[in-house]
Write an enzyme that holds these catalytic residues in place. Structure first.
Site, PDB file in Angstrom:
ATOM      1  N   ASP A  53      64.807  31.804   1.856  1.00  0.00           N
ATOM      2  CA  ASP A  53      64.941  30.358   2.021  1.00  0.00           C
ATOM      3  C   ASP A  53      63.686  29.529   1.683  1.00  0.00           C
ATOM      4  O   ASP A  53      62.512  30.108   1.754  1.00  0.00           O
ATOM      5  CB  ASP A  53      65.661  30.072   3.123  1.00  0.00           C
ATOM      6  CG  ASP A  53      66.958  29.970   3.387  1.00  0.00           C
ATOM      7  OD1 ASP A  53      67.672  30.373   2.234  1.00  0.00           O
ATOM      8  OD2 ASP A  53      67.630  30.013   4.620  1.00  0.00           O
ATOM      9  N   LYS A  75      66.950  25.548  -0.141  1.00  0.00           N
ATOM     10  CA  LYS A  75      67.441  24.060  -0.149  1.00  0.00           C
ATOM     11  C   LYS A  75      66.518  23.337   0.229  1.00  0.00           C
ATOM     12  O   LYS A  75      66.074  23.411   1.202  1.00  0.00           O
ATOM     13  CB  LYS A  75      68.652  24.198   0.734  1.00  0.00           C
ATOM     14  CG  LYS A  75      69.985  25.321   0.301  1.00  0.00           C
ATOM     15  CD  LYS A  75      71.256  25.076   1.475  1.00  0.00           C
ATOM     16  CE  LYS A  75      72.181  25.883   1.018  1.00  0.00           C
ATOM     17  NZ  LYS A  75      71.823  27.500   0.923  1.00  0.00           N
ATOM     18  N   MET A 188      65.836  18.629  10.868  1.00  0.00           N
ATOM     19  CA  MET A 188      66.098  18.105   9.660  1.00  0.00           C
ATOM     20  C   MET A 188      66.258  16.499   9.919  1.00  0.00           C
ATOM     21  O   MET A 188      67.236  16.075   9.222  1.00  0.00           O
ATOM     22  CB  MET A 188      67.221  18.860   9.070  1.00  0.00           C
ATOM     23  CG  MET A 188      66.816  20.250   8.900  1.00  0.00           C
ATOM     24  SD  MET A 188      68.356  21.242   8.156  1.00  0.00           S
ATOM     25  CE  MET A 188      68.876  21.403  10.044  1.00  0.00           C
TER      26      MET A 188
END
Length: 274
Positions: A53, A75, A188
């Site tokens: 990732d 991502k 996030m």
């Protein structure tokens, strides 16, 4: 019979029957390579393929076998290398080819890491898998900033939540998140920080509640901004913080100035001289 210590013998992967395709869902920790578990390091050294990732810390991939295939599926906001469904299918396909696959995720696979979604597909496909936990960002960052997540004088509970839901909304249980005498850790959430702050105040959390935002925690680029629910969004914007960031809300953040110890590098253990 091996003369290696028992805890290292338990990491051996060359047992009969282990060369069929397996997916190892491995937590890479919050950034500092030295925070990897022994199991994670061992698996990286034997994997045929490493599917990794965006948040995997610098230097961790160097632990992989030199000839291992490396597949980036990271991502970032509005920029997904592969949709989640295609990542799921990729893991299944590689395992069916008989490969030993390390699926490397920042932090812990089961804490906002979509690990459960990937394992559901592997289970349906009848593919063998193993989960190796990692130090989640909340734990690593709190330790590297001197901000205890719980403290008898300030917080008797701690909640983890995300500022970015699957459908892109920010429809959280604000009433619960606004309870006093608890620490709230938001993953996030940098882009939604102004809204997060205002929602917590609307639900009764004092505007003077201390907040810390940590950028690239546990790495040499770690930065910490402190303020209150009323001021933190402006301070972070002024300092031009960028993801990945972790938001810690609660009175425990007041301890940062007093307890901080990390200044961009981890002190090395002294070598004993005979």
């Amino acid at each position: 019979m091996s003369n290696r210590p028992p805890f290292l013998q338990s990491l051996d992967l060359d047992q009969p029957g282990t060369r069929t395709g397996t997916v190892y869902l491995v937590g890479a920790g919050p950034g500092d390579p030295e925070l990897l578990t022994l199991r994670a390091a061992r698996l990286l050294g034997m994997a045929d393929v490493v599917v990794y990732d965006n948040l995997v810390g610098k230097g961790i991939l160097d632990m992989a076998r030199p000839d291992a295939e490396r597949v980036y599926v990271g991502k970032q906001k509005d920029n997904h290398t592969l949709p989640q469904q295609e990542i799921n299918a990729l893991l299944a396909r590689l395992a069916k080819q008989g490969k030993q696959v390390v699926r490397l995720k920042g932090g812990d696979p089961f804490i906002f890491g979509r690990g459960g979604e990937e394992l559901e597909v592997l289970a349906e496909e009848g593919i063998r898998y193993e989960v190796v936990p990692g130090i989640t960002a909340a734990s690593g960052v709190s330790c590297y900033t001197g901000i205890p997540l719980t403290h008898r004088d300030y917080a008797q509970s701690c909640l983890f939540t995300t500022g970015h839901l699957k459908d892109g909304s920010l429809n959280l249980d604000w009433e619960i998140l606004a309870h006093p005498r608890q620490t709230v850790v938001i993953y996030m959430g940098l882009g939604a920080l102004p809204e997060i702050s205002s929602k917590l105040v609307e639900q009764g959390r004092a505007a003077s509640t201390p907040v810390a935002v940590v950028e690239q925690g546990t790495t040499r680029r770690q930065r910490v901004a402190t303020g209150t629910l009323a001021t933190i969004a402006e301070r972070v914007a002024e300092q031009k913080f960028k993801s990945p960031c972790l938001i810690i809300v609660g009175e425990v953040t007041q301890l940062h100035d007093k307890l901080q110890w990390f200044a961009g590098s981890v002190p090395q253990l002294a070598t004993a001289v005979a």
